[in-house]
Design a protein around this motif. Structure first.
Motif, PDB file in Angstrom:
ATOM      1  N   LEU A  75     -36.993 -18.213  16.111  1.00  0.00           N
ATOM      2  CA  LEU A  75     -38.103 -19.384  16.194  1.00  0.00           C
ATOM      3  C   LEU A  75     -37.823 -20.513  15.199  1.00  0.00           C
ATOM      4  N   ILE A  76     -37.355 -20.379  14.182  1.00  0.00           N
ATOM      5  CA  ILE A  76     -37.039 -21.269  13.399  1.00  0.00           C
ATOM      6  C   ILE A  76     -35.888 -22.113  13.893  1.00  0.00           C
ATOM      7  N   GLU A  77     -34.978 -21.368  14.223  1.00  0.00           N
ATOM      8  CA  GLU A  77     -33.780 -22.379  14.877  1.00  0.00           C
ATOM      9  C   GLU A  77     -33.957 -22.964  16.064  1.00  0.00           C
ATOM     10  N   GLN A  78     -35.028 -22.464  17.023  1.00  0.00           N
ATOM     11  CA  GLN A  78     -35.620 -22.990  18.259  1.00  0.00           C
ATOM     12  C   GLN A  78     -36.263 -24.473  17.863  1.00  0.00           C
ATOM     13  N   SER A  79     -37.043 -24.323  16.990  1.00  0.00           N
ATOM     14  CA  SER A  79     -38.107 -25.358  16.367  1.00  0.00           C
ATOM     15  C   SER A  79     -37.172 -26.576  16.000  1.00  0.00           C
TER      16      SER A  79
END
Length: 180
Positions: A90-94
Motif C-alpha cells: 500500500l505504501i509503495e502504491q501510494s
C-alpha cells in the motif's frame, strides 16, 4: 579517536546533495506533501534519487544489509503480524501515484525498529546527503506517542551528522486563544 568519542558534524563529513540520494521518511496515510517536497528539493539540488522508507516499530531488524534494506521479524512472535507485506504494498502504491511525474528516481524500503536508527542506517548505506521527514500528525494520540517515543526529526538531528528537513503538515493558528 577513543572508542567512546562520537564523530561530530564537520565540513569534512558533509555529503554534497548533487549526485547523492535523500532519505525520505514516510508513513501510511501521510500527506503527499512530504514526498513531493523531497522530490522538489532533490530535483533542484541535483540529488541522484529519493530513498523512501517506512520504519515498522512493531518489528525488529534481524540483519542489516549493505544496501540499507533489512531482514526483519515481529517483536512479539505470538502475535506475529503478517500484515506488514500488505502495508508495504500500500505504501509503495501510494508513493508510485504521488511520485509518478516528479522527475526524480525513487526507491522504497520497508525497515524495522526504531525510526531514527533505521533511517540513519539507510542513509549510511546509500551515502545520503540528508533526510526529509514530516511533522507528527495532529491530535492527542500523536502528542502522547511523541511524548513517549520522541520526535523522529529531533532524534535524527541529535544522533547523526546529516541535515534534516522537516516538512510541516499541520500548523497552529498563532492568533487563536490558547485556552477556550
Amino acid at each position: 579517536m577513543p572508542a567512546h568519542e562520537v564523530p561530530q558534524p564537520s565540513p569534512s563529513r558533509m555529503v554534497p546533495v548533487a549526485g547523492h540520494p535523500l532519505v525520505v521518511g514516510v508513513v501510511p496515510g501521510q500527506s503527499a506533501l512530504v514526498a513531493l517536497t523531497a522530490a522538489e528539493w532533490a530535483r533542484a539540488a541535483g540529488a541522484s534519487q529519493l530513498c523512501c522508507a517506512f520504519v515498522d516499530g512493531s518489528r525488529y531488524a534481524r540483519a542489516e544489509n549493505d544496501d540499507g534494506s533489512v531482514l526483519h521479524e515481529a517483536i512479539d512472535p505470538d502475535g506475529a503480524d503478517d500484515g506488514w507485506q500488505r502495508r508495504q504494498e500500500l505504501i509503495e502504491q501510494s508513493l508510485a501515484e504521488v511520485l509518478a511525474d516528479c522527475g526524480v528516481p525513487w526507491t522504497f524500503r520497508y525497515l524495522a525498529g526504531r525510526a531514527d536508527r533505521a533511517l540513519t542506517h539507510l542513509a549510511r548505506a546509500v551515502d545520503a546527503a540528508g533526510f526529509v521527514v514530516g511533522t507528527r500528525s495532529p491530535g492527542a494520540g500523536a502528542r502522547v506517542r511523541e511524548a513517549i517515543e520522541g520526535s523522529v526529526a529531533v532524534r535524527l538531528t541529535h544522533h547523526q551528522h546529516r541535515p534534516v528537513m522537516v516538512v510541516p503538515l499541520h500548523v497552529v493558528d498563532w492568533k487563536a486563544p490558547l485556552l477556550g
